[in-house]
Design an enzyme around this catalytic site. Structure first.
Site, PDB file in Angstrom:
ATOM      1  CG  HIS A  15      -1.750   1.332   1.341  1.00  0.00           C
ATOM      2  ND1 HIS A  15      -2.955   1.429   0.957  1.00  0.00           N
ATOM      3  CD2 HIS A  15      -1.361   2.663   1.324  1.00  0.00           C
ATOM      4  CE1 HIS A  15      -4.115   2.296   1.543  1.00  0.00           C
ATOM      5  NE2 HIS A  15      -2.771   2.646   1.164  1.00  0.00           N
ATOM      6  CG  LEU A  18       4.064   5.361  -5.945  1.00  0.00           C
ATOM      7  CD1 LEU A  18       4.742   4.152  -7.102  1.00  0.00           C
ATOM      8  CD2 LEU A  18       5.569   5.362  -4.874  1.00  0.00           C
ATOM      9  NE  ARG A  19       0.758  11.562  -2.242  1.00  0.00           N
ATOM     10  CZ  ARG A  19      -0.475  11.811  -1.889  1.00  0.00           C
ATOM     11  NH1 ARG A  19      -0.931  11.014  -2.087  1.00  0.00           N
ATOM     12  NH2 ARG A  19      -0.407  11.777  -0.915  1.00  0.00           N
ATOM     13  CG  ASN A  43      -5.350   8.470  -3.265  1.00  0.00           C
ATOM     14  OD1 ASN A  43      -3.932   8.001  -3.520  1.00  0.00           O
ATOM     15  ND2 ASN A  43      -5.304   8.888  -2.105  1.00  0.00           N
ATOM     16  CE  LYS A 100      -7.856   1.946  -0.427  1.00  0.00           C
ATOM     17  NZ  LYS A 100      -7.037   3.209   0.091  1.00  0.00           N
ATOM     18  CG  HIS A 175      -4.296   2.576   6.203  1.00  0.00           C
ATOM     19  ND1 HIS A 175      -6.031   2.902   6.158  1.00  0.00           N
ATOM     20  CD2 HIS A 175      -4.268   3.709   4.512  1.00  0.00           C
ATOM     21  CE1 HIS A 175      -6.470   3.663   5.092  1.00  0.00           C
ATOM     22  NE2 HIS A 175      -5.480   3.946   3.900  1.00  0.00           N
ATOM     23  CG  LEU A 220      -8.060  11.107   7.435  1.00  0.00           C
ATOM     24  CD1 LEU A 220      -8.032  11.862   6.186  1.00  0.00           C
ATOM     25  CD2 LEU A 220      -8.159  10.908   9.177  1.00  0.00           C
ATOM     26  CG  HIS A 252      -0.022  15.826   1.823  1.00  0.00           C
ATOM     27  ND1 HIS A 252      -0.540  15.713   0.647  1.00  0.00           N
ATOM     28  CD2 HIS A 252       0.018  14.542   1.924  1.00  0.00           C
ATOM     29  CE1 HIS A 252      -1.100  14.683   0.405  1.00  0.00           C
ATOM     30  NE2 HIS A 252      -1.392  14.491   1.714  1.00  0.00           N
ATOM     31  CB  ALA A 264      -4.558  13.060   6.064  1.00  0.00           C
TER      32      ALA A 264
HETATM   33  O1  DOR Z   1      -3.146   9.881   5.135  1.00  0.00           O
HETATM   34  C1  DOR Z   1      -3.772   9.648   4.430  1.00  0.00           C
HETATM   35  N1  DOR Z   1      -3.514  10.284   3.385  1.00  0.00           N
HETATM   36  N2  DOR Z   1      -4.450   8.912   4.440  1.00  0.00           N
HETATM   37  C2  DOR Z   1      -5.152   7.715   3.373  1.00  0.00           C
HETATM   38  O2  DOR Z   1      -6.078   7.362   3.167  1.00  0.00           O
HETATM   39  C3  DOR Z   1      -3.992   8.239   1.559  1.00  0.00           C
HETATM   40  C4  DOR Z   1      -3.307   9.616   1.910  1.00  0.00           C
HETATM   41  C5  DOR Z   1      -3.060  10.405   0.865  1.00  0.00           C
HETATM   42  O3  DOR Z   1      -3.267  10.684  -0.635  1.00  0.00           O
HETATM   43  O4  DOR Z   1      -2.274  11.591   1.230  1.00  0.00           O
HETATM   44 ZN    ZN Z   2      -3.563   5.148   1.648  1.00  0.00          ZN
END
Ligand code: DOR
Ligand code: ZN
Length: 351
Positions: A15, A18-19, A43, A100, A175, A220, A252, A264
């Site tokens: 899990h 990688l953006r 995502n 997912k 997670h 999260l 991030h 998050a």
């Molecule tokens: O903290 C998190 N960041 N939880 C997630 O489920 C997504 C992730 C993110 O893509 O930044």
């Molecule tokens: Zn995740």
């Protein structure tokens, strides 16, 4: 004498985020130099919802790898309008390893997520039929539910019924953060597993409030009380094959986290294996690290274990305060283990 070097079959990260674009180029090496394979979360800002998207994203990752032996494993992001035929096509083409489920608005880039599992029943039925695993972000988004209870309420309202309604569906509860989630996975039928992150093994919710608000400890599902961290540790080191490694490394920019409405996500790829080794050693279970990192996840996904190895060594690892525009997990701290590098193929039997 404690061991000074530890050779593991090369681990996989089941899990990771990688953006894309510059961020992908910046973070990919940290994952690819350690992990042989990784399940890449879908995502992106424009979520990966079709087989074509997933194949194109995989190409961008492969072009970015630059020589490392690394295999990205792709996922589809489920929405209210996901099509069972598309999902099956992903499975049959070999591009897609899992789908997912993000409850809509649960986390970063989850706006297009599923508003009600009832809307994806035909997709879940198809996944069950073909044997494609469902990866679950297990939190309700009901604003009346306390943020620290979202995972437990998700089990009651969504996950337990889902696991019952689709008795052949393989599910990874991603997670996990609570003792209740650990118990749920342990007591579930066959085909239910969970990933556990390094940060949920190392911090509890106090870490967010140590002397002031600490946005780099915010992710999260949010870290919970100490009793839950201890339950996660116990599960991770138990050797039970239902619990395996998934870093949820979620990079991030520091500025996006140090904000009035901070994102998050914890960027842990640069420290993940050193952190897991530290936890397993603290629990007196270094001999079970390889199960967690290199065997159990592969077995769940029906993939062979890796033939090459990763060498960890007991040597102080000072985690940088910053990496580019990011603050990594455990920034400024020193860990007792570090990654020495990849080793050659193992000669032992494939377990
Ligand atoms: O903290 C998190 N960041 N939880 C997630 O489920 C997504 C992730 C993110 O893509 O930044
Ligand atoms: Zn995740």
């Amino acid at each position: 004498m404690p061991e000074t070097r530890l050779t593991l079959r090369r681990p996989d990260d089941w899990h990771v985020h990688l953006r894309d674009g510059d961020r992908l180029a910046q973070v990919l090496g940290e994952t690819a130099r350690v992990f042989a394979r990784a399940i890449v979360m879908p995502n992106l800002e424009a979520p990966v919802t079709t087989v074509k998207d997933a194949a194109a994203y995989r190409n961008r990752i492969n072009r970015s790898v630059k020589g490392a032996r690394f295999t990205p494993l792709m996922t589809l992001y489920l929405t209210d309008t996901s099509d069972p035929d598309e999902v099956e096509k992903g499975y049959r083409s070999g591009v897609v390893i899992a789908c997912k489920l993000y409850p809509a608005h649960a986390t970063t880039n989850a706006e297009h997520g599923v508003t009600d599992v009832a809307n994806i029943r035909s997709v879940l039925a198809r996944m069950e039929k073909v044997g494609l695993p469902l990866l679950v972000h297990g939190e309700v988004t009901d604003p009346d539910v306390d943020v620290f209870d979202r995972e437990v309420v998700f089990i009651e309202r969504v996950l337990a019924p889902l696991v019952k309604d689709f008795p052949g569906l393989r599910v990874v509860f991603e997670h996990v953060t609570t003792a209740e989630a650990v118990a749920f996975v342990r007591e579930s039928r066959e085909g239910i597993a969970a990933t556990i992150t390094p940060h949920h093994l190392m911090i509890n919710r106090n870490a967010m409030f140590r002397g002031g608000f600490r946005p780099h400890a915010y992710c999260l599902p949010v870290a919970k009380r100490e009793v839950h961290r201890l339950a996660l540790r116990q599960a991770a080191v138990s050797g039970e094959p239902r619990f395996f490694l998934g870093t949820d490394s979620a990079p991030h920019a520091a500025a996006a986290k140090e904000s009035a409405c901070g994102c998050a996500g914890i960027y842990n790829a640069p420290v993940a294996m050193a952190a897991y080794a530290t936890v397993f050693e603290e629990e007196g279970a270094l001999d079970r690290l390889e199960n967690f990192s290199s065997h159990s996840g592969a077995a769940f996904y029906g993939l062979p274990v890796n033939e090459d190895t990763l060498v960890l060594e007991r040597a102080p690892f000072a985690v940088p305060e910053r990496l580019g525009d990011m603050v990594p997990f455990l920034a400024g701290e020193t860990l007792p283990w570090r990654v020495a590098g990849l080793g050659g193929p193992t000669r032992g039997p494939v377990l």
